[in-house]
Design a protein around this motif. Structure first.
Motif, PDB file in Angstrom:
ATOM      1  N   GLY A 143      21.325 -25.080 -53.902  1.00 52.77           N
ATOM      2  CA  GLY A 143      20.273 -24.277 -54.693  1.00 52.77           C
ATOM      3  C   GLY A 143      18.945 -23.987 -53.747  1.00 52.77           C
ATOM      4  N   HIS A 144      18.028 -24.029 -54.571  1.00 55.14           N
ATOM      5  CA  HIS A 144      16.748 -23.888 -53.801  1.00 55.14           C
ATOM      6  C   HIS A 144      16.088 -25.275 -53.466  1.00 55.14           C
ATOM      7  N   ASN A 145      15.712 -25.379 -52.298  1.00 55.37           N
ATOM      8  CA  ASN A 145      15.088 -26.617 -51.795  1.00 55.37           C
ATOM      9  C   ASN A 145      13.673 -26.635 -52.441  1.00 55.37           C
ATOM     10  N   PRO A 146      13.141 -27.830 -52.471  1.00 65.49           N
ATOM     11  CA  PRO A 146      11.827 -28.074 -53.119  1.00 65.49           C
ATOM     12  C   PRO A 146      10.603 -26.948 -52.544  1.00 65.49           C
ATOM     13  N   ALA A 147      10.682 -26.806 -51.267  1.00 64.67           N
ATOM     14  CA  ALA A 147       9.723 -25.798 -50.538  1.00 64.67           C
ATOM     15  C   ALA A 147       9.918 -24.307 -50.895  1.00 64.67           C
ATOM     16  N   GLY A 148      11.276 -24.055 -51.321  1.00 64.88           N
ATOM     17  CA  GLY A 148      11.663 -22.715 -51.721  1.00 64.88           C
ATOM     18  C   GLY A 148      11.254 -22.769 -53.281  1.00 64.88           C
ATOM     19  N   ALA A 149      11.247 -23.743 -54.087  1.00 66.04           N
ATOM     20  CA  ALA A 149      10.909 -23.610 -55.334  1.00 66.04           C
ATOM     21  C   ALA A 149       9.473 -23.625 -55.369  1.00 66.04           C
ATOM     22  N   ALA A 150       8.670 -24.253 -54.695  1.00 66.35           N
ATOM     23  CA  ALA A 150       7.194 -24.003 -54.692  1.00 66.35           C
ATOM     24  C   ALA A 150       6.946 -22.705 -54.247  1.00 66.35           C
ATOM     25  N   MET A 151       7.625 -22.236 -53.215  1.00 68.54           N
ATOM     26  CA  MET A 151       7.195 -20.976 -52.731  1.00 68.54           C
ATOM     27  C   MET A 151       7.574 -19.572 -54.010  1.00 68.54           C
ATOM     28  N   ILE A 152       8.556 -19.916 -54.667  1.00 67.71           N
ATOM     29  CA  ILE A 152       8.839 -18.898 -55.807  1.00 67.71           C
ATOM     30  C   ILE A 152       7.800 -19.044 -56.938  1.00 67.71           C
ATOM     31  N   LEU A 207       1.479 -11.013 -49.284  1.00 68.69           N
ATOM     32  CA  LEU A 207       1.866 -10.638 -47.754  1.00 68.69           C
ATOM     33  C   LEU A 207       1.907 -11.930 -46.990  1.00 68.69           C
ATOM     34  N   VAL A 208       1.007 -12.790 -46.940  1.00 67.02           N
ATOM     35  CA  VAL A 208       1.216 -14.046 -46.305  1.00 67.02           C
ATOM     36  C   VAL A 208       2.637 -14.906 -46.649  1.00 67.02           C
ATOM     37  N   LEU A 209       2.459 -15.220 -48.253  1.00 63.32           N
ATOM     38  CA  LEU A 209       3.425 -15.741 -48.706  1.00 63.32           C
ATOM     39  C   LEU A 209       4.711 -15.307 -48.486  1.00 63.32           C
ATOM     40  N   VAL A 210       4.949 -13.922 -48.453  1.00 67.80           N
ATOM     41  CA  VAL A 210       6.248 -13.229 -48.034  1.00 67.80           C
ATOM     42  C   VAL A 210       6.834 -13.680 -46.571  1.00 67.80           C
ATOM     43  N   ALA A 211       5.777 -13.447 -45.806  1.00 68.50           N
ATOM     44  CA  ALA A 211       6.105 -13.972 -44.265  1.00 68.50           C
ATOM     45  C   ALA A 211       6.470 -15.411 -44.181  1.00 68.50           C
ATOM     46  N   LEU A 212       5.690 -16.212 -45.059  1.00 64.31           N
ATOM     47  CA  LEU A 212       6.176 -17.613 -44.944  1.00 64.31           C
ATOM     48  C   LEU A 212       7.282 -18.010 -45.530  1.00 64.31           C
ATOM     49  N   HIS A 213       7.775 -17.166 -46.559  1.00 56.70           N
ATOM     50  CA  HIS A 213       9.079 -17.240 -47.180  1.00 56.70           C
ATOM     51  C   HIS A 213      10.253 -16.916 -46.133  1.00 56.70           C
ATOM     52  N   VAL A 214       9.978 -15.494 -45.711  1.00 56.41           N
ATOM     53  CA  VAL A 214      11.059 -15.308 -44.712  1.00 56.41           C
ATOM     54  C   VAL A 214      11.085 -16.282 -43.563  1.00 56.41           C
ATOM     55  N   GLY A 215      10.006 -16.708 -43.151  1.00 55.40           N
ATOM     56  CA  GLY A 215      10.089 -17.799 -41.920  1.00 55.40           C
ATOM     57  C   GLY A 215      10.909 -18.957 -42.602  1.00 55.40           C
ATOM     58  N   GLY A 216      10.534 -19.466 -43.651  1.00 56.07           N
ATOM     59  CA  GLY A 216      11.388 -20.678 -44.045  1.00 56.07           C
ATOM     60  C   GLY A 216      12.605 -20.282 -44.188  1.00 56.07           C
ATOM     61  N   VAL A 217      13.169 -19.117 -44.797  1.00 54.41           N
ATOM     62  CA  VAL A 217      14.503 -18.919 -44.806  1.00 54.41           C
ATOM     63  C   VAL A 217      15.211 -18.786 -43.608  1.00 54.41           C
ATOM     64  N   HIS A 221      20.543 -25.477 -41.110  1.00 58.29           N
ATOM     65  CA  HIS A 221      21.600 -25.955 -41.542  1.00 58.29           C
ATOM     66  C   HIS A 221      22.881 -24.946 -41.213  1.00 58.29           C
ATOM     67  N   ARG A 222      22.791 -24.119 -40.287  1.00 58.57           N
ATOM     68  CA  ARG A 222      23.854 -23.574 -39.794  1.00 58.57           C
ATOM     69  C   ARG A 222      24.411 -22.366 -40.789  1.00 58.57           C
ATOM     70  N   GLU A 223      23.579 -21.915 -41.804  1.00 62.58           N
ATOM     71  CA  GLU A 223      24.260 -21.060 -42.482  1.00 62.58           C
ATOM     72  C   GLU A 223      23.324 -19.942 -42.804  1.00 62.58           C
ATOM     73  N   ASN A 224      24.105 -18.719 -43.177  1.00 66.10           N
ATOM     74  CA  ASN A 224      23.332 -17.529 -43.507  1.00 66.10           C
ATOM     75  C   ASN A 224      22.678 -17.612 -45.010  1.00 66.10           C
ATOM     76  N   LEU A 225      21.530 -17.777 -44.866  1.00 67.60           N
ATOM     77  CA  LEU A 225      21.137 -17.967 -46.553  1.00 67.60           C
ATOM     78  C   LEU A 225      20.932 -16.480 -47.001  1.00 67.60           C
ATOM     79  N   PRO A 226      20.351 -15.336 -46.395  1.00 65.95           N
ATOM     80  CA  PRO A 226      20.163 -14.236 -46.991  1.00 65.95           C
ATOM     81  C   PRO A 226      21.463 -13.794 -47.499  1.00 65.95           C
ATOM     82  N   ARG A 227      22.693 -13.858 -46.808  1.00 64.17           N
ATOM     83  CA  ARG A 227      23.917 -13.611 -47.517  1.00 64.17           C
ATOM     84  C   ARG A 227      24.254 -14.474 -48.607  1.00 64.17           C
TER      85      ARG A 227
END
Length: 152
Positions: free
Chosen positions: A48-57, A113-123, A130-136
């Protein structure tokens, strides 16, 4: 924007397992540990979401909620100022309030906008690491099965 935030809030309580806040919310300590591991290149894969992704949400939801609220208040203020102007009682106090509200709205929008850029960068980074397509996986809800060191 506000309607989308409300839908995500509802989905965080009644949605699929990995979409629920109870499944992925971590405290600041877990997030900092994860970020430290990420900097060292040894972060664990999460189904699921990693801790950084959860904080970003959380950061995005707060920032976007503030942007939506300040935008709505700004619109209300403009309508109010127009009504007052028609009567001829528009004073300097309202103008200063509108300027401050506009600055708050613009600051929150820029922060989003900054957070969205960081989120896209994190994804992108996590997809590569992890060699997997997270957007998919975000669209389909499917990822490869967990490995021995993965977090479920």
């Amino acid at each position: 924007m506000a309607a989308l935030l409300v839908l995500r809030l509802i989905w965080g309580f009644v949605g699929s397992h990995h979409a629920r806040f109870a499944q992925f919310m971590r405290g600041p300590a877990a997030t900092l540990v994860y970020l430290g591991d990420m900097l060292r290149g040894r972060e664990r894969r999460h189904l699921g979401h990693n801790p950084a992704g959860a904080a970003m949400i959380v950061a995005l939801m707060i920032t976007l909620s503030g942007t939506a609220l300040s935008g709505w208040l700004l619109e209300q203020s403009i309508e109010e100022a127009h009504a007052v102007t028609v009567v001829g009682e528009h004073g300097g106090r309202e103008v200063r309030r509108d300027k401050t509200l506009k600055e708050v709205h613009e600051t929150l929008a820029n922060l989003a906008l900054v957070l969205v850029a960081l989120h896209v960068g994190g994804v992108a980074h996590t997809s590569w690491r992890h060699r997997e397509n997270l957007p998919r996986a975000m669209v389909t809800g499917r990822k490869r099965p967990p490995g021995a060191n993965d977090m479920t």
